[in-house]
Motif scaffolding. Sequence first.
Motif: not given
Length: 151
Positions: A2, A23, A25-26
């Motif tokens: 994401t 940001e 993520s993953g």
Amino acid sequence: MTIHAVHPRPEEAEDMPYAPAVEVSGMGNLLFIAGATASPLYHRHPHVAEEHVLPHDMREQTRLALANIKMVLDARGLTWRHVVKLTKYVTDMRDMDEMYAVLTEHFGDWRPAGTLVAVNNLSAPGARVELDMIAAIPTDHPSPRSPGGGA
């Protein structure tokens, strides 16, 4: 994976041409895209003047620089939405609004984190803008198949 913009004041986000932060993520990997001007992506070194005849118009120079970067994104199957950091170098700060207008044409409502720097000169005579980017590559994204890969 994401990717989302971080806005301490979300109600003012639409007034900004960039996000204060992004940001991820993953994430799988990062793709660092070298600075691109309106000059052809592939050109001879040392420079041959005929390969660097650039339009004076800031919008057109920005479009050409973005076309060079899109070639790199396309080679990895990525889109503008994967770009998380954008550094913009201009030779005249008065040109930034025209540059941002073209960036919006390409990025739409996505605003990566960004930095804008005014410089004295760029790599080719007449170059008014240079862009470099960092893109986030999802973990499940296919590996590159192009020559000249990894160490």
